[in-house]
Scaffold this active site. Structure first.
Site, PDB file in Angstrom:
ATOM      1  N   LYS A  22       0.837  -1.214   0.000  1.00 21.13           N
ATOM      2  CA  LYS A  22       0.000   0.000   0.000  1.00 21.13           C
ATOM      3  C   LYS A  22       0.862   1.249   0.000  1.00 21.13           C
ATOM      4  CE  LYS A  22      -1.712   1.899   3.968  1.00 21.13           C
ATOM      5  NZ  LYS A  22      -1.498   3.343   4.080  1.00 21.13           N
ATOM      6  N   ASN A  23       1.857   1.302   0.910  1.00 25.43           N
ATOM      7  CA  ASN A  23       2.605   2.557   1.072  1.00 25.43           C
ATOM      8  C   ASN A  23       3.588   2.819  -0.057  1.00 25.43           C
ATOM      9  OD1 ASN A  23       1.080   3.131   3.262  1.00 25.43           O
ATOM     10  ND2 ASN A  23       2.571   2.398   4.754  1.00 25.43           N
ATOM     11  N   CYS A 120      -4.788   8.416   9.140  1.00 22.48           N
ATOM     12  CA  CYS A 120      -5.067   7.925  10.496  1.00 22.48           C
ATOM     13  C   CYS A 120      -4.682   8.975  11.536  1.00 22.48           C
ATOM     14  CB  CYS A 120      -4.282   6.639  10.759  1.00 22.48           C
ATOM     15  SG  CYS A 120      -4.714   5.322   9.617  1.00 22.48           S
ATOM     16  N   ARG A 125       0.396  15.310  13.321  1.00 24.81           N
ATOM     17  CA  ARG A 125       1.176  14.747  12.208  1.00 24.81           C
ATOM     18  C   ARG A 125       1.703  15.931  11.385  1.00 24.81           C
ATOM     19  NH1 ARG A 125      -1.651   9.430   9.623  1.00 24.81           N
ATOM     20  NH2 ARG A 125       0.444   9.147   8.765  1.00 24.81           N
ATOM     21  N   ASP A 310       3.648   0.242  12.242  1.00 26.74           N
ATOM     22  CA  ASP A 310       2.379  -0.199  11.642  1.00 26.74           C
ATOM     23  C   ASP A 310       2.021  -1.628  12.019  1.00 26.74           C
ATOM     24  OD1 ASP A 310       2.833   1.672   8.547  1.00 26.74           O
ATOM     25  OD2 ASP A 310       2.241   2.270  10.563  1.00 26.74           O
ATOM     26  N   ARG A 402      -9.073   0.295   3.628  1.00 26.37           N
ATOM     27  CA  ARG A 402      -8.131   1.245   2.997  1.00 26.37           C
ATOM     28  C   ARG A 402      -6.813   0.539   2.683  1.00 26.37           C
ATOM     29  NH1 ARG A 402      -6.716   6.178   6.481  1.00 26.37           N
ATOM     30  NH2 ARG A 402      -5.211   6.267   4.772  1.00 26.37           N
TER      31      ARG A 402
HETATM   32  C1  EPZ Z   1       4.036   6.803   6.772  1.00 24.19           C
HETATM   33  O1  EPZ Z   1       3.353   7.894   7.376  1.00 24.19           O
HETATM   34  C2  EPZ Z   1       3.024   5.693   6.612  1.00 24.19           C
HETATM   35  N1  EPZ Z   1       1.940   6.148   5.738  1.00 24.19           N
HETATM   36  C3  EPZ Z   1       2.467   5.294   7.972  1.00 24.19           C
HETATM   37  O2  EPZ Z   1       1.677   4.128   7.753  1.00 24.19           O
HETATM   38  C4  EPZ Z   1       3.601   4.910   8.915  1.00 24.19           C
HETATM   39  O3  EPZ Z   1       3.068   4.724  10.212  1.00 24.19           O
HETATM   40  C5  EPZ Z   1       4.679   5.987   8.945  1.00 24.19           C
HETATM   41  O4  EPZ Z   1       5.098   6.333   7.617  1.00 24.19           O
HETATM   42  C6  EPZ Z   1       5.905   5.530   9.725  1.00 24.19           C
HETATM   43  O5  EPZ Z   1       6.444   4.387   9.118  1.00 24.19           O
HETATM   44  C7  EPZ Z   1       2.157   6.137   4.409  1.00 24.19           C
HETATM   45  O6  EPZ Z   1       3.219   5.766   3.929  1.00 24.19           O
HETATM   46  C8  EPZ Z   1       1.002   6.595   3.543  1.00 24.19           C
HETATM   47  P1  EPZ Z   1       6.451   9.827   8.926  1.00 24.19           P
HETATM   48  P2  EPZ Z   1       4.075   9.366   7.421  1.00 24.19           P
HETATM   49  O7  EPZ Z   1       6.542  11.088   8.153  1.00 24.19           O
HETATM   50  O8  EPZ Z   1       4.884   9.526   6.208  1.00 24.19           O
HETATM   51  C9  EPZ Z   1       7.197  12.961  12.403  1.00 24.19           C
HETATM   52  C10 EPZ Z   1      -0.213   2.779   7.660  1.00 24.19           C
HETATM   53  O9  EPZ Z   1      -0.736   2.160   8.617  1.00 24.19           O
HETATM   54  N2  EPZ Z   1       7.222  13.955  11.319  1.00 24.19           N
HETATM   55  O10 EPZ Z   1       7.472   8.767   8.707  1.00 24.19           O
HETATM   56  O11 EPZ Z   1       3.025  10.364   7.744  1.00 24.19           O
HETATM   57  C11 EPZ Z   1       5.821  12.349  12.608  1.00 24.19           C
HETATM   58  O12 EPZ Z   1       5.029  13.156  13.466  1.00 24.19           O
HETATM   59  C12 EPZ Z   1       0.249   4.191   7.868  1.00 24.19           C
HETATM   60  O13 EPZ Z   1       0.004   2.289   6.546  1.00 24.19           O
HETATM   61  C13 EPZ Z   1       7.575  15.256  11.631  1.00 24.19           C
HETATM   62  O14 EPZ Z   1       7.868  15.586  12.784  1.00 24.19           O
HETATM   63  O15 EPZ Z   1       5.013   9.174   8.693  1.00 24.19           O
HETATM   64  C14 EPZ Z   1       6.154  11.021  13.230  1.00 24.19           C
HETATM   65  O16 EPZ Z   1       6.390  11.178  14.615  1.00 24.19           O
HETATM   66  C15 EPZ Z   1      -0.206   4.752   9.192  1.00 24.19           C
HETATM   67  N3  EPZ Z   1       7.603  16.184  10.623  1.00 24.19           N
HETATM   68  C16 EPZ Z   1       7.477  10.634  12.548  1.00 24.19           C
HETATM   69  O17 EPZ Z   1       8.019  11.856  12.033  1.00 24.19           O
HETATM   70  C17 EPZ Z   1       7.296  15.859   9.328  1.00 24.19           C
HETATM   71  O18 EPZ Z   1       7.353  16.751   8.451  1.00 24.19           O
HETATM   72  C18 EPZ Z   1       7.323   9.643  11.387  1.00 24.19           C
HETATM   73  O19 EPZ Z   1       6.367  10.190  10.480  1.00 24.19           O
HETATM   74  C19 EPZ Z   1       6.936  14.516   9.033  1.00 24.19           C
HETATM   75  C20 EPZ Z   1       6.909  13.582  10.046  1.00 24.19           C
END
Ligand code: EPZ
Length: 438
Positions: A22-23, A120, A125, A310, A402
Protein backbone atom coordinates in the site's frame (compact mmCIF):
# COMPACT_ATOMS: atom_id res chain seq x y z
CA UNK A 1 -23.39 -0.36 8.15
CA UNK A 2 -20.95 -3.02 6.97
CA UNK A 3 -19.34 -5.07 9.74
CA UNK A 4 -17.16 -8.12 10.10
CA UNK A 5 -18.61 -10.95 12.17
CA UNK A 6 -15.98 -13.34 13.51
CA UNK A 7 -16.52 -16.61 15.38
CA UNK A 8 -13.08 -16.92 16.93
CA UNK A 9 -11.04 -19.69 18.48
CA UNK A 10 -9.97 -21.76 15.44
CA UNK A 11 -6.33 -22.24 14.44
CA UNK A 12 -5.42 -21.05 10.91
CA UNK A 13 -4.10 -23.37 8.22
CA UNK A 14 -3.22 -23.02 4.54
CA UNK A 15 -1.59 -20.43 2.27
CA UNK A 16 -2.19 -16.70 1.89
CA UNK A 17 -0.92 -14.64 -1.06
CA UNK A 18 0.28 -11.14 -0.10
CA UNK A 19 -0.71 -8.20 -2.32
CA UNK A 20 1.32 -5.22 -3.45
CA UNK A 21 2.54 -2.71 -0.86
CA UNK A 22 0.00 0.00 0.00
CA UNK A 23 2.60 2.56 1.07
CA UNK A 24 4.59 1.97 -2.12
CA UNK A 25 1.48 2.28 -4.30
CA UNK A 26 0.29 5.55 -2.74
CA UNK A 27 3.72 7.08 -3.38
CA UNK A 28 4.30 5.67 -6.88
CA UNK A 29 0.90 6.67 -8.28
CA UNK A 30 1.38 10.43 -7.58
CA UNK A 31 5.00 10.12 -8.76
CA UNK A 32 3.64 8.92 -12.12
CA UNK A 33 2.20 12.43 -12.50
CA UNK A 34 5.70 13.48 -13.61
CA UNK A 35 5.86 10.93 -16.43
CA UNK A 36 4.99 12.16 -19.91
CA UNK A 37 3.90 8.75 -21.16
CA UNK A 38 2.29 5.51 -20.03
CA UNK A 39 3.29 3.88 -16.74
CA UNK A 40 2.25 0.24 -16.55
CA UNK A 41 2.02 -0.64 -12.84
CA UNK A 42 1.83 -4.31 -11.79
CA UNK A 43 1.07 -5.97 -8.43
CA UNK A 44 -1.07 -3.00 -7.36
CA UNK A 45 -3.14 -3.81 -4.24
CA UNK A 46 -6.92 -3.57 -4.69
CA UNK A 47 -7.55 -1.26 -1.75
CA UNK A 48 -9.49 1.96 -1.34
CA UNK A 49 -6.40 4.17 -0.85
CA UNK A 50 -5.17 3.15 -4.32
CA UNK A 51 -8.62 3.82 -5.76
CA UNK A 52 -8.62 7.26 -4.12
CA UNK A 53 -5.19 8.15 -5.53
CA UNK A 54 -6.25 7.06 -9.03
CA UNK A 55 -9.47 9.07 -8.83
CA UNK A 56 -7.45 12.15 -7.80
CA UNK A 57 -5.17 11.81 -10.83
CA UNK A 58 -8.17 11.27 -13.08
CA UNK A 59 -9.55 14.66 -12.00
CA UNK A 60 -6.24 16.11 -13.22
CA UNK A 61 -6.66 14.54 -16.65
CA UNK A 62 -4.76 11.28 -16.21
CA UNK A 63 -6.04 8.29 -18.20
CA UNK A 64 -6.37 5.01 -16.27
CA UNK A 65 -6.71 1.70 -18.12
CA UNK A 66 -7.19 -1.42 -15.95
CA UNK A 67 -5.47 -4.39 -17.62
CA UNK A 68 -6.46 -6.79 -14.82
CA UNK A 69 -7.42 -6.25 -11.12
CA UNK A 70 -3.78 -5.68 -10.07
CA UNK A 71 -2.34 -4.21 -13.29
CA UNK A 72 -3.10 -0.83 -14.81
CA UNK A 73 -1.74 1.63 -17.33
CA UNK A 74 -1.62 5.24 -16.15
CA UNK A 75 -1.09 7.96 -18.78
CA UNK A 76 -0.31 11.41 -17.33
CA UNK A 77 0.83 12.96 -20.61
CA UNK A 78 -1.98 15.52 -20.65
CA UNK A 79 -2.53 16.24 -16.97
CA UNK A 80 -3.05 19.83 -15.85
CA UNK A 81 -3.42 21.48 -12.47
CA UNK A 82 -5.66 24.48 -13.17
CA UNK A 83 -9.24 24.77 -11.91
CA UNK A 84 -9.27 21.45 -10.10
CA UNK A 85 -12.76 20.58 -8.82
CA UNK A 86 -13.93 20.53 -5.19
CA UNK A 87 -14.70 16.81 -5.59
CA UNK A 88 -10.97 16.25 -5.93
CA UNK A 89 -10.21 18.09 -2.70
CA UNK A 90 -12.72 15.88 -0.88
CA UNK A 91 -10.50 12.97 -1.88
CA UNK A 92 -7.18 14.61 -1.04
CA UNK A 93 -8.48 15.38 2.46
CA UNK A 94 -9.22 11.66 3.00
CA UNK A 95 -5.75 10.15 2.74
CA UNK A 96 -2.30 10.95 4.11
CA UNK A 97 -0.48 10.29 0.84
CA UNK A 98 -2.29 13.05 -1.06
CA UNK A 99 0.50 15.40 -0.02
CA UNK A 100 2.83 13.58 -2.41
CA UNK A 101 0.98 15.54 -5.12
CA UNK A 102 2.94 18.60 -3.97
CA UNK A 103 6.31 17.06 -4.78
CA UNK A 104 5.01 15.67 -8.08
CA UNK A 105 3.29 18.88 -9.21
CA UNK A 106 6.42 20.90 -8.35
CA UNK A 107 8.55 18.42 -10.26
CA UNK A 108 6.31 18.52 -13.32
CA UNK A 109 4.92 22.06 -13.39
CA UNK A 110 7.13 24.11 -11.05
CA UNK A 111 4.05 24.88 -8.98
CA UNK A 112 1.72 22.90 -6.72
CA UNK A 113 -1.55 23.18 -4.89
CA UNK A 114 -3.38 20.67 -2.69
CA UNK A 115 -5.22 20.32 0.59
CA UNK A 116 -3.58 19.34 3.83
CA UNK A 117 -3.64 15.52 3.93
CA UNK A 118 -5.95 13.27 5.96
CA UNK A 119 -5.05 9.81 7.20
CA UNK A 120 -5.07 7.92 10.50
CA UNK A 121 -5.27 10.06 13.64
CA UNK A 122 -2.13 9.46 15.72
CA UNK A 123 -2.09 12.89 17.31
CA UNK A 124 -0.09 15.67 15.68
CA UNK A 125 1.18 14.75 12.21
CA UNK A 126 3.32 17.76 11.18
CA UNK A 127 4.70 18.37 7.69
CA UNK A 128 7.56 20.67 8.64
CA UNK A 129 10.19 18.33 7.18
CA UNK A 130 8.34 18.26 3.85
CA UNK A 131 8.30 22.08 3.84
CA UNK A 132 11.98 22.22 4.84
CA UNK A 133 13.03 19.94 1.97
CA UNK A 134 10.90 21.57 -0.73
CA UNK A 135 11.99 25.05 0.40
CA UNK A 136 15.63 23.96 0.24
CA UNK A 137 15.00 22.87 -3.37
CA UNK A 138 13.98 26.45 -4.18
CA UNK A 139 10.23 26.40 -3.65
CA UNK A 140 8.16 29.00 -1.84
CA UNK A 141 5.75 26.95 0.30
CA UNK A 142 2.67 28.40 2.00
CA UNK A 143 0.55 26.27 4.33
CA UNK A 144 -2.65 28.07 5.28
CA UNK A 145 -6.41 27.68 5.24
CA UNK A 146 -6.12 23.93 5.00
CA UNK A 147 -4.22 24.15 1.71
CA UNK A 148 -0.59 23.80 0.69
CA UNK A 149 0.61 26.19 -2.03
CA UNK A 150 4.08 25.87 -3.52
CA UNK A 151 5.99 27.45 -6.40
CA UNK A 152 9.55 27.04 -7.67
CA UNK A 153 10.99 30.57 -7.45
CA UNK A 154 12.91 30.26 -10.72
CA UNK A 155 10.33 28.05 -12.45
CA UNK A 156 12.33 24.82 -11.85
CA UNK A 157 13.58 23.34 -8.58
CA UNK A 158 17.34 23.32 -7.99
CA UNK A 159 19.25 20.45 -6.41
CA UNK A 160 20.84 20.99 -2.98
CA UNK A 161 21.80 19.13 0.20
CA UNK A 162 19.03 18.56 2.75
CA UNK A 163 19.42 17.13 6.26
CA UNK A 164 16.13 15.86 7.69
CA UNK A 165 15.76 16.65 11.38
CA UNK A 166 13.51 13.59 11.83
CA UNK A 167 13.40 10.29 9.97
CA UNK A 168 10.20 10.70 7.97
CA UNK A 169 8.81 8.35 5.32
CA UNK A 170 6.54 11.04 3.90
CA UNK A 171 9.15 13.77 3.76
CA UNK A 172 11.66 11.38 2.18
CA UNK A 173 9.11 10.42 -0.49
CA UNK A 174 7.98 13.98 -1.23
CA UNK A 175 11.53 15.34 -1.55
CA UNK A 176 12.66 12.38 -3.68
CA UNK A 177 9.80 12.92 -6.10
CA UNK A 178 10.39 16.68 -6.37
CA UNK A 179 14.18 16.29 -6.72
CA UNK A 180 13.91 13.71 -9.53
CA UNK A 181 13.46 16.49 -12.11
CA UNK A 182 15.22 19.32 -10.25
CA UNK A 183 18.23 20.97 -11.90
CA UNK A 184 21.49 19.44 -10.65
CA UNK A 185 22.29 17.14 -7.74
CA UNK A 186 20.33 16.65 -4.53
CA UNK A 187 21.63 14.87 -1.43
CA UNK A 188 19.10 14.02 1.27
CA UNK A 189 20.58 12.98 4.62
CA UNK A 190 18.87 11.12 7.49
CA UNK A 191 16.19 9.66 5.21
CA UNK A 192 13.73 6.85 5.90
CA UNK A 193 14.89 3.40 4.78
CA UNK A 194 11.56 1.54 4.51
CA UNK A 195 11.10 -0.99 1.68
CA UNK A 196 8.59 1.34 0.02
CA UNK A 197 11.23 4.08 -0.17
CA UNK A 198 13.43 1.69 -2.17
CA UNK A 199 10.44 0.73 -4.30
CA UNK A 200 9.73 4.37 -5.17
CA UNK A 201 13.39 4.93 -6.09
CA UNK A 202 13.34 1.85 -8.33
CA UNK A 203 10.12 3.05 -9.97
CA UNK A 204 11.57 6.52 -10.63
CA UNK A 205 14.77 5.00 -12.06
CA UNK A 206 12.75 2.72 -14.35
CA UNK A 207 11.11 5.88 -15.69
CA UNK A 208 14.48 7.52 -16.42
CA UNK A 209 15.38 9.18 -13.12
CA UNK A 210 18.79 8.89 -11.40
CA UNK A 211 18.19 8.05 -7.72
CA UNK A 212 20.88 6.26 -5.71
CA UNK A 213 21.24 5.14 -2.11
CA UNK A 214 17.59 4.38 -1.32
CA UNK A 215 17.51 1.97 1.62
CA UNK A 216 20.47 3.69 3.25
CA UNK A 217 20.27 6.89 5.28
CA UNK A 218 21.55 9.05 2.40
CA UNK A 219 19.84 9.36 -0.98
CA UNK A 220 21.60 11.08 -3.93
CA UNK A 221 19.61 12.26 -6.95
CA UNK A 222 20.77 13.73 -10.24
CA UNK A 223 17.81 15.64 -11.68
CA UNK A 224 16.67 14.86 -15.23
CA UNK A 225 14.54 17.08 -17.47
CA UNK A 226 11.81 14.56 -18.18
CA UNK A 227 10.68 11.09 -17.13
CA UNK A 228 9.49 8.58 -19.75
CA UNK A 229 6.94 5.78 -19.54
CA UNK A 230 7.72 2.20 -18.61
CA UNK A 231 6.61 -0.87 -16.64
CA UNK A 232 7.06 -1.43 -12.92
CA UNK A 233 5.93 -4.15 -10.50
CA UNK A 234 5.45 -3.13 -6.87
CA UNK A 235 6.98 -5.01 -3.93
CA UNK A 236 4.72 -7.08 -1.65
CA UNK A 237 3.24 -5.45 1.43
CA UNK A 238 5.44 -5.94 4.52
CA UNK A 239 2.64 -4.94 6.91
CA UNK A 240 -0.08 -7.04 5.30
CA UNK A 241 2.28 -10.01 5.57
CA UNK A 242 3.09 -9.15 9.19
CA UNK A 243 -0.61 -8.95 10.00
CA UNK A 244 -1.23 -12.51 8.78
CA UNK A 245 1.85 -13.67 10.69
CA UNK A 246 0.38 -12.06 13.82
CA UNK A 247 -2.96 -13.78 13.17
CA UNK A 248 -1.27 -17.20 13.14
CA UNK A 249 0.62 -16.27 16.30
CA UNK A 250 -2.66 -15.36 17.99
CA UNK A 251 -4.74 -18.31 16.75
CA UNK A 252 -2.18 -21.07 16.42
CA UNK A 253 -1.93 -23.32 13.36
CA UNK A 254 0.43 -23.24 10.38
CA UNK A 255 0.25 -20.89 7.38
CA UNK A 256 2.47 -20.23 4.37
CA UNK A 257 2.56 -16.46 3.85
CA UNK A 258 3.46 -16.30 0.16
CA UNK A 259 4.65 -13.63 -2.31
CA UNK A 260 6.80 -11.83 0.27
CA UNK A 261 10.41 -10.63 0.54
CA UNK A 262 11.53 -12.39 3.77
CA UNK A 263 14.27 -9.80 4.31
CA UNK A 264 11.56 -7.12 4.76
CA UNK A 265 9.93 -9.25 7.48
CA UNK A 266 13.05 -10.00 9.55
CA UNK A 267 12.14 -7.52 12.31
CA UNK A 268 8.71 -9.13 12.62
CA UNK A 269 9.91 -12.74 12.30
CA UNK A 270 12.54 -12.35 15.01
CA UNK A 271 10.03 -10.79 17.42
CA UNK A 272 7.53 -13.62 16.79
CA UNK A 273 10.27 -16.21 17.41
CA UNK A 274 10.84 -14.58 20.83
CA UNK A 275 7.12 -15.27 21.44
CA UNK A 276 7.48 -19.02 20.74
CA UNK A 277 6.17 -18.73 17.17
CA UNK A 278 8.02 -20.74 14.54
CA UNK A 279 8.98 -18.77 11.38
CA UNK A 280 10.82 -20.53 8.54
CA UNK A 281 11.99 -18.47 5.56
CA UNK A 282 11.74 -19.58 1.92
CA UNK A 283 12.77 -17.62 -1.20
CA UNK A 284 9.45 -15.79 -1.51
CA UNK A 285 7.45 -17.03 1.47
CA UNK A 286 7.59 -17.51 5.21
CA UNK A 287 6.04 -20.51 6.99
CA UNK A 288 4.54 -19.38 10.29
CA UNK A 289 3.28 -21.81 12.92
CA UNK A 290 2.55 -22.02 16.64
CA UNK A 291 1.67 -25.09 18.65
CA UNK A 292 2.87 -24.33 22.18
CA UNK A 293 1.96 -21.44 24.48
CA UNK A 294 2.82 -17.87 23.50
CA UNK A 295 5.68 -16.27 25.41
CA UNK A 296 5.54 -12.65 26.59
CA UNK A 297 8.17 -10.23 25.31
CA UNK A 298 8.93 -6.52 24.96
CA UNK A 299 8.64 -4.49 21.75
CA UNK A 300 9.82 -0.99 20.78
CA UNK A 301 8.69 0.37 17.42
CA UNK A 302 11.32 2.17 15.34
CA UNK A 303 11.85 3.34 11.75
CA UNK A 304 12.95 0.52 9.42
CA UNK A 305 14.78 -1.81 9.91
CA UNK A 306 13.37 -1.68 13.46
CA UNK A 307 10.07 -3.22 14.45
CA UNK A 308 7.47 -1.32 12.36
CA UNK A 309 5.03 1.04 14.08
CA UNK A 310 2.38 -0.20 11.64
CA UNK A 311 2.60 -3.61 13.34
CA UNK A 312 2.31 -2.22 16.88
CA UNK A 313 -1.48 -2.67 17.32
CA UNK A 314 -1.41 -6.17 15.85
CA UNK A 315 1.47 -7.42 18.03
CA UNK A 316 -0.26 -5.96 21.10
CA UNK A 317 -3.38 -7.98 20.23
CA UNK A 318 -1.24 -11.13 20.16
CA UNK A 319 0.53 -10.33 23.44
CA UNK A 320 -2.86 -10.01 25.19
CA UNK A 321 -2.85 -13.82 25.42
CA UNK A 322 0.84 -14.33 26.25
CA UNK A 323 1.19 -15.33 29.93
CA UNK A 324 3.14 -12.76 31.94
CA UNK A 325 3.69 -9.04 31.36
CA UNK A 326 4.77 -7.59 27.99
CA UNK A 327 5.80 -3.97 27.44
CA UNK A 328 5.24 -2.34 24.05
CA UNK A 329 6.77 1.09 23.50
CA UNK A 330 5.64 3.26 20.56
CA UNK A 331 8.74 4.99 19.22
CA UNK A 332 7.30 6.80 16.19
CA UNK A 333 3.85 8.31 16.89
CA UNK A 334 2.60 10.45 19.78
CA UNK A 335 -0.65 8.64 20.26
CA UNK A 336 -1.20 5.24 18.71
CA UNK A 337 -3.07 3.38 21.45
CA UNK A 338 -6.72 4.30 20.75
CA UNK A 339 -7.44 0.65 19.91
CA UNK A 340 -6.57 -0.43 23.49
CA UNK A 341 -10.07 0.58 24.65
CA UNK A 342 -11.50 -1.81 22.04
CA UNK A 343 -9.26 -4.68 23.13
CA UNK A 344 -10.30 -4.06 26.75
CA UNK A 345 -13.92 -4.67 25.69
CA UNK A 346 -12.69 -8.19 24.82
CA UNK A 347 -11.12 -8.72 28.23
CA UNK A 348 -7.58 -7.53 27.51
CA UNK A 349 -5.56 -6.36 30.50
CA UNK A 350 -3.59 -3.37 29.16
CA UNK A 351 -2.37 -0.24 30.92
CA UNK A 352 -1.08 2.62 28.74
CA UNK A 353 1.30 5.19 30.23
CA UNK A 354 2.69 7.78 27.79
CA UNK A 355 4.26 5.80 24.94
CA UNK A 356 4.24 2.43 26.69
CA UNK A 357 1.54 -0.25 26.91
CA UNK A 358 1.88 -2.76 29.78
CA UNK A 359 0.06 -5.94 28.79
CA UNK A 360 -0.86 -8.63 31.34
CA UNK A 361 -1.57 -11.81 29.40
CA UNK A 362 -4.95 -13.48 29.97
CA UNK A 363 -6.00 -17.07 29.20
CA UNK A 364 -8.14 -15.94 26.28
CA UNK A 365 -10.07 -12.93 25.00
CA UNK A 366 -13.85 -12.94 24.69
CA UNK A 367 -15.76 -11.80 21.60
CA UNK A 368 -17.41 -8.36 21.73
CA UNK A 369 -18.67 -5.58 19.45
CA UNK A 370 -15.68 -3.33 18.74
CA UNK A 371 -14.68 -0.56 16.34
CA UNK A 372 -11.77 -0.12 13.98
CA UNK A 373 -10.30 3.20 15.19
CA UNK A 374 -7.92 3.40 12.20
CA UNK A 375 -6.36 1.10 9.62
CA UNK A 376 -3.94 -0.93 11.76
CA UNK A 377 -6.11 -0.64 14.88
CA UNK A 378 -8.80 -2.34 12.82
CA UNK A 379 -6.36 -5.09 11.88
CA UNK A 380 -5.59 -5.53 15.58
CA UNK A 381 -9.21 -6.09 16.61
CA UNK A 382 -9.62 -8.57 13.75
CA UNK A 383 -6.56 -10.50 14.98
CA UNK A 384 -8.01 -10.41 18.51
CA UNK A 385 -11.44 -11.54 17.28
CA UNK A 386 -9.94 -14.48 15.35
CA UNK A 387 -8.34 -15.76 18.56
CA UNK A 388 -11.14 -14.84 20.99
CA UNK A 389 -13.75 -17.23 22.33
CA UNK A 390 -17.20 -16.30 21.01
CA UNK A 391 -18.42 -13.76 18.48
CA UNK A 392 -16.71 -10.46 17.65
CA UNK A 393 -18.38 -7.79 15.53
CA UNK A 394 -16.03 -5.21 14.02
CA UNK A 395 -17.58 -1.86 13.02
CA UNK A 396 -16.13 0.98 10.89
CA UNK A 397 -14.43 -1.55 8.65
CA UNK A 398 -13.93 1.10 5.95
CA UNK A 399 -10.68 1.94 7.77
CA UNK A 400 -9.45 -1.64 7.31
CA UNK A 401 -10.41 -1.74 3.65
CA UNK A 402 -8.13 1.24 3.00
CA UNK A 403 -5.13 -1.06 3.34
CA UNK A 404 -6.09 -4.74 3.20
CA UNK A 405 -7.11 -6.40 -0.08
CA UNK A 406 -9.83 -9.05 0.32
CA UNK A 407 -9.15 -9.55 4.04
CA UNK A 408 -12.30 -11.64 4.59
CA UNK A 409 -11.66 -13.92 1.59
CA UNK A 410 -8.03 -14.45 2.48
CA UNK A 411 -8.87 -15.29 6.11
CA UNK A 412 -11.76 -17.59 5.13
CA UNK A 413 -9.30 -19.53 2.92
CA UNK A 414 -7.22 -20.08 6.07
CA UNK A 415 -10.21 -21.57 7.91
CA UNK A 416 -11.30 -18.46 9.81
CA UNK A 417 -15.02 -18.08 10.48
CA UNK A 418 -15.33 -14.45 9.35
CA UNK A 419 -17.88 -12.78 7.13
CA UNK A 420 -18.90 -9.28 6.15
CA UNK A 421 -22.53 -8.33 6.86
CA UNK A 422 -24.52 -5.18 6.26
CA UNK A 423 -26.45 -4.44 9.44
CA UNK A 424 -28.38 -1.30 10.39
CA UNK A 425 -26.68 0.70 13.11
CA UNK A 426 -28.09 -0.22 16.53
CA UNK A 427 -29.90 2.85 18.01
CA UNK A 428 -27.73 2.61 21.14
CA UNK A 429 -24.75 3.08 18.89
CA UNK A 430 -25.97 6.64 18.20
CA UNK A 431 -27.42 7.41 21.60
CA UNK A 432 -31.18 7.95 22.27
CA UNK A 433 -33.36 8.26 19.18
CA UNK A 434 -34.72 11.84 18.87
CA UNK A 435 -38.14 11.75 17.22
CA UNK A 436 -38.69 14.54 14.76
CA UNK A 437 -41.18 17.13 16.13
CA UNK A 438 -44.01 17.26 13.57
C1 EPZ B 1 4.04 6.80 6.77
O1 EPZ B 1 3.35 7.89 7.38
C2 EPZ B 1 3.02 5.69 6.61
N1 EPZ B 1 1.94 6.15 5.74
C3 EPZ B 1 2.47 5.29 7.97
O2 EPZ B 1 1.68 4.13 7.75
C4 EPZ B 1 3.60 4.91 8.92
O3 EPZ B 1 3.07 4.72 10.21
C5 EPZ B 1 4.68 5.99 8.94
O4 EPZ B 1 5.10 6.33 7.62
C6 EPZ B 1 5.91 5.53 9.72
O5 EPZ B 1 6.44 4.39 9.12
C7 EPZ B 1 2.16 6.14 4.41
O6 EPZ B 1 3.22 5.77 3.93
C8 EPZ B 1 1.00 6.60 3.54
P1 EPZ B 1 6.45 9.83 8.93
P2 EPZ B 1 4.08 9.37 7.42
O7 EPZ B 1 6.54 11.09 8.15
O8 EPZ B 1 4.88 9.53 6.21
C9 EPZ B 1 7.20 12.96 12.40
C10 EPZ B 1 -0.21 2.78 7.66
O9 EPZ B 1 -0.74 2.16 8.62
N2 EPZ B 1 7.22 13.95 11.32
O10 EPZ B 1 7.47 8.77 8.71
O11 EPZ B 1 3.02 10.36 7.74
C11 EPZ B 1 5.82 12.35 12.61
O12 EPZ B 1 5.03 13.16 13.47
C12 EPZ B 1 0.25 4.19 7.87
O13 EPZ B 1 0.00 2.29 6.55
C13 EPZ B 1 7.58 15.26 11.63
O14 EPZ B 1 7.87 15.59 12.78
O15 EPZ B 1 5.01 9.17 8.69
C14 EPZ B 1 6.15 11.02 13.23
O16 EPZ B 1 6.39 11.18 14.62
C15 EPZ B 1 -0.21 4.75 9.19
N3 EPZ B 1 7.60 16.18 10.62
C16 EPZ B 1 7.48 10.63 12.55
O17 EPZ B 1 8.02 11.86 12.03
C17 EPZ B 1 7.30 15.86 9.33
O18 EPZ B 1 7.35 16.75 8.45
C18 EPZ B 1 7.32 9.64 11.39
O19 EPZ B 1 6.37 10.19 10.48
C19 EPZ B 1 6.94 14.52 9.03
C20 EPZ B 1 6.91 13.58 10.05
Amino acid sequence: MEKYVIHGGQPLHGRVEISGAKNAAVAIIPAALMVRGVCRLENLPQISDVDTQLRILTYMGAKVKMINPSTMELDCTNVQIDNLPEEMWELTRRIRASYYLIGAMLGRFGEAYSTMPGGCNFGVRPIDQHVKGLTALGAEVDVSGGFINARAKTGRLKGTTIYLDKVSVGATVNIMIAAATAEGRTVIENVAREPHIVDLANFLNSMGADVRGAGTDVIKIRGVKHLHGGTYALIPDQIEAGTYMAAVAACGGSVQVANVIPKHLECISSKLREMNVQVEEGDDFVLVSREGMLRHTNVKTMPYPGFPTDMQPQICAVLCCAPGVSVVTEGVWDSRYKYVAELKKMGAQIQVEDQAAFIQGVGHLTGATVKACDLRAGAAVVVAGLAAHGVTKVEDIFYIERGYENLVGKLQALGADIRCIDEPETPSARGPVRWAVI
